[in-house]
Design a protein around this motif. Structure first.
Motif, PDB file in Angstrom:
ATOM      1  N   LEU A 120      15.886   2.876   5.110  1.00 37.64           N
ATOM      2  CA  LEU A 120      15.850   1.525   4.539  1.00 37.64           C
ATOM      3  C   LEU A 120      14.827   0.638   5.241  1.00 37.64           C
ATOM      4  N   HIS A 121      14.711   0.772   6.550  1.00 40.93           N
ATOM      5  CA  HIS A 121      13.709  -0.020   7.269  1.00 40.93           C
ATOM      6  C   HIS A 121      12.291   0.416   6.901  1.00 40.93           C
ATOM      7  N   LEU A 122      12.088   1.705   6.699  1.00 47.37           N
ATOM      8  CA  LEU A 122      10.764   2.163   6.262  1.00 47.37           C
ATOM      9  C   LEU A 122      10.421   1.607   4.884  1.00 47.37           C
ATOM     10  N   LEU A 123      11.409   1.578   3.993  1.00 43.32           N
ATOM     11  CA  LEU A 123      11.179   0.990   2.666  1.00 43.32           C
ATOM     12  C   LEU A 123      10.859  -0.500   2.772  1.00 43.32           C
ATOM     13  N   LEU A 124      11.551  -1.192   3.660  1.00 46.27           N
ATOM     14  CA  LEU A 124      11.266  -2.613   3.873  1.00 46.27           C
ATOM     15  C   LEU A 124       9.822  -2.800   4.344  1.00 46.27           C
ATOM     16  N   LEU A 125       9.392  -1.999   5.302  1.00 52.36           N
ATOM     17  CA  LEU A 125       8.012  -2.095   5.788  1.00 52.36           C
ATOM     18  C   LEU A 125       7.011  -1.790   4.674  1.00 52.36           C
ATOM     19  N   LEU A 126       7.334  -0.828   3.826  1.00 50.61           N
ATOM     20  CA  LEU A 126       6.454  -0.499   2.703  1.00 50.61           C
ATOM     21  C   LEU A 126       6.356  -1.677   1.730  1.00 50.61           C
ATOM     22  N   VAL A 127       7.486  -2.282   1.398  1.00 46.80           N
ATOM     23  CA  VAL A 127       7.480  -3.432   0.492  1.00 46.80           C
ATOM     24  C   VAL A 127       6.659  -4.575   1.087  1.00 46.80           C
ATOM     25  N   LEU A 128       6.860  -4.863   2.354  1.00 44.58           N
ATOM     26  CA  LEU A 128       6.106  -5.941   2.994  1.00 44.58           C
ATOM     27  C   LEU A 128       4.607  -5.631   3.021  1.00 44.58           C
ATOM     28  N   SER A 129       4.255  -4.364   3.211  1.00 50.08           N
ATOM     29  CA  SER A 129       2.854  -3.948   3.189  1.00 50.08           C
ATOM     30  C   SER A 129       2.251  -4.122   1.794  1.00 50.08           C
ATOM     31  N   VAL A 130       3.003  -3.749   0.787  1.00 51.42           N
ATOM     32  CA  VAL A 130       2.529  -3.911  -0.600  1.00 51.42           C
ATOM     33  C   VAL A 130       2.329  -5.390  -0.926  1.00 51.42           C
ATOM     34  N   LEU A 131       3.202  -6.247  -0.423  1.00 58.27           N
ATOM     35  CA  LEU A 131       3.043  -7.685  -0.655  1.00 58.27           C
ATOM     36  C   LEU A 131       1.762  -8.216  -0.021  1.00 58.27           C
ATOM     37  N   VAL A 132       1.380  -7.684   1.138  1.00 56.49           N
ATOM     38  CA  VAL A 132       0.112  -8.074   1.761  1.00 56.49           C
ATOM     39  C   VAL A 132      -1.056  -7.628   0.881  1.00 56.49           C
ATOM     40  N   VAL A 133      -1.023  -6.387   0.441  1.00 61.64           N
ATOM     41  CA  VAL A 133      -2.108  -5.862  -0.393  1.00 61.64           C
ATOM     42  C   VAL A 133      -2.217  -6.654  -1.693  1.00 61.64           C
ATOM     43  N   ARG A 134      -1.076  -6.989  -2.276  1.00 59.15           N
ATOM     44  CA  ARG A 134      -1.082  -7.766  -3.528  1.00 59.15           C
ATOM     45  C   ARG A 134      -1.756  -9.123  -3.314  1.00 59.15           C
ATOM     46  N   GLN A 135      -1.439  -9.791  -2.205  1.00 58.72           N
ATOM     47  CA  GLN A 135      -2.065 -11.076  -1.914  1.00 58.72           C
ATOM     48  C   GLN A 135      -3.561 -10.914  -1.639  1.00 58.72           C
ATOM     49  N   ARG A 136      -3.929  -9.841  -0.945  1.00 58.03           N
ATOM     50  CA  ARG A 136      -5.351  -9.599  -0.673  1.00 58.03           C
ATOM     51  C   ARG A 136      -6.128  -9.422  -1.984  1.00 58.03           C
ATOM     52  N   ARG A 137      -5.569  -8.653  -2.888  1.00 51.62           N
ATOM     53  CA  ARG A 137      -6.257  -8.406  -4.168  1.00 51.62           C
ATOM     54  C   ARG A 137      -6.309  -9.675  -5.007  1.00 51.62           C
ATOM     55  N   LEU A 138      -5.212 -10.410  -5.024  1.00 55.91           N
ATOM     56  CA  LEU A 138      -5.141 -11.638  -5.815  1.00 55.91           C
ATOM     57  C   LEU A 138      -6.181 -12.657  -5.359  1.00 55.91           C
ATOM     58  N   HIS A 139      -6.384 -12.758  -4.044  1.00 54.80           N
ATOM     59  CA  HIS A 139      -7.289 -13.758  -3.488  1.00 54.80           C
ATOM     60  C   HIS A 139      -8.636 -13.183  -3.047  1.00 54.80           C
ATOM     61  N   HIS A 140      -8.868 -11.895  -3.321  1.00 54.90           N
ATOM     62  CA  HIS A 140     -10.135 -11.237  -2.983  1.00 54.90           C
ATOM     63  C   HIS A 140     -10.490 -11.395  -1.499  1.00 54.90           C
ATOM     64  N   VAL A 141      -9.521 -11.060  -0.646  1.00 53.38           N
ATOM     65  CA  VAL A 141      -9.717 -11.142   0.802  1.00 53.38           C
ATOM     66  C   VAL A 141      -9.550  -9.745   1.379  1.00 53.38           C
ATOM     67  N   ALA A 142     -10.614  -9.225   1.975  1.00 54.51           N
ATOM     68  CA  ALA A 142     -10.571  -7.864   2.511  1.00 54.51           C
ATOM     69  C   ALA A 142     -10.066  -7.800   3.945  1.00 54.51           C
ATOM     70  N   LEU A 143     -10.325  -8.843   4.724  1.00 54.65           N
ATOM     71  CA  LEU A 143      -9.965  -8.825   6.143  1.00 54.65           C
ATOM     72  C   LEU A 143      -9.485 -10.213   6.549  1.00 54.65           C
ATOM     73  N   GLY A 144      -8.465 -10.257   7.384  1.00 50.02           N
ATOM     74  CA  GLY A 144      -7.918 -11.540   7.806  1.00 50.02           C
ATOM     75  C   GLY A 144      -7.123 -12.174   6.678  1.00 50.02           C
ATOM     76  N   ASP A 145      -6.952 -13.502   6.767  1.00 47.79           N
ATOM     77  CA  ASP A 145      -6.169 -14.165   5.727  1.00 47.79           C
ATOM     78  C   ASP A 145      -7.020 -15.038   4.812  1.00 47.79           C
ATOM     79  N   GLY A 146      -8.317 -15.134   5.088  1.00 49.25           N
ATOM     80  CA  GLY A 146      -9.211 -15.899   4.223  1.00 49.25           C
ATOM     81  C   GLY A 146      -8.820 -17.359   4.076  1.00 49.25           C
ATOM     82  N   GLY A 147      -7.971 -17.856   4.980  1.00 54.29           N
ATOM     83  CA  GLY A 147      -7.529 -19.239   4.865  1.00 54.29           C
ATOM     84  C   GLY A 147      -6.521 -19.464   3.748  1.00 54.29           C
ATOM     85  N   VAL A 148      -5.979 -18.371   3.210  1.00 56.31           N
ATOM     86  CA  VAL A 148      -5.007 -18.461   2.114  1.00 56.31           C
ATOM     87  C   VAL A 148      -3.603 -18.442   2.711  1.00 56.31           C
ATOM     88  N   PRO A 149      -2.870 -19.555   2.601  1.00 55.69           N
ATOM     89  CA  PRO A 149      -1.538 -19.616   3.214  1.00 55.69           C
ATOM     90  C   PRO A 149      -0.586 -18.502   2.753  1.00 55.69           C
TER      91      PRO A 149
END
Length: 133
Positions: free
Chosen positions: A16-45
């Motif tokens: 269950l903890h591995l699944l949680l980490l996977l979900v949180l990782s996917v949420l990061v990737v989704r935000q990166r793609r949405l805001h076109h940020v490859a590295l760092g946070d791009g100033g996007v809260p």
């Protein structure tokens, strides 16, 4: 003591903890793609919050899972493993929800910290108890 049942309990919480980490990782990737940020946070809260939610989980989950695994290996009853695993999991989910929504203090973040620390404390006490032959 049947260590198989304790090992199964530990496996449940590790999975269950591995699944949680996977979900949180996917949420990061989704935000990166949405805001076109490859590295760092791009100033996007929203991206910064997702990164911190994932990062904070990766800071606390591994040590907690090690404690859970050692509890099972030391022969702690499955219920002890479940209590520590559930408390840690609930804490990490609550913290991730709170941090994903805002960088400010919030009830879910505070609850997550308290539950995580309680899981660490319960796990540590149980490990010390089962370390004594």
């Amino acid at each position: 003591m049947d260590m198989t049942a304790s090992a199964h309990a530990a496996a449940l919480w590790a999975g269950l903890h591995l699944l949680l980490l996977l979900v949180l990782s996917v949420l990061v990737v989704r935000q990166r793609r949405l805001h076109h940020v490859a590295l760092g946070d791009g100033g996007v809260p929203a991206l910064n919050h997702a990164i911190r939610a994932f990062g904070n989980a990766t800071e606390y989950v591994p040590a907690g899972l090690i404690g859970i695994a050692v509890l099972a290996f030391a022969g702690a009853p499955p219920m002890v493993v479940h209590v520590v695993g559930l408390t840690l999991f609930a804490g990490r989910v609550a913290h991730a929800v709170g941090l994903s929504r805002s960088g400010d203090a919030s009830l879910p973040r505070s609850l997550g910290v308290v539950l995580t620390w309680l899981a660490y404390l319960a796990g540590a006490v149980a490990l010390l108890f089962y370390a004594i032959p």
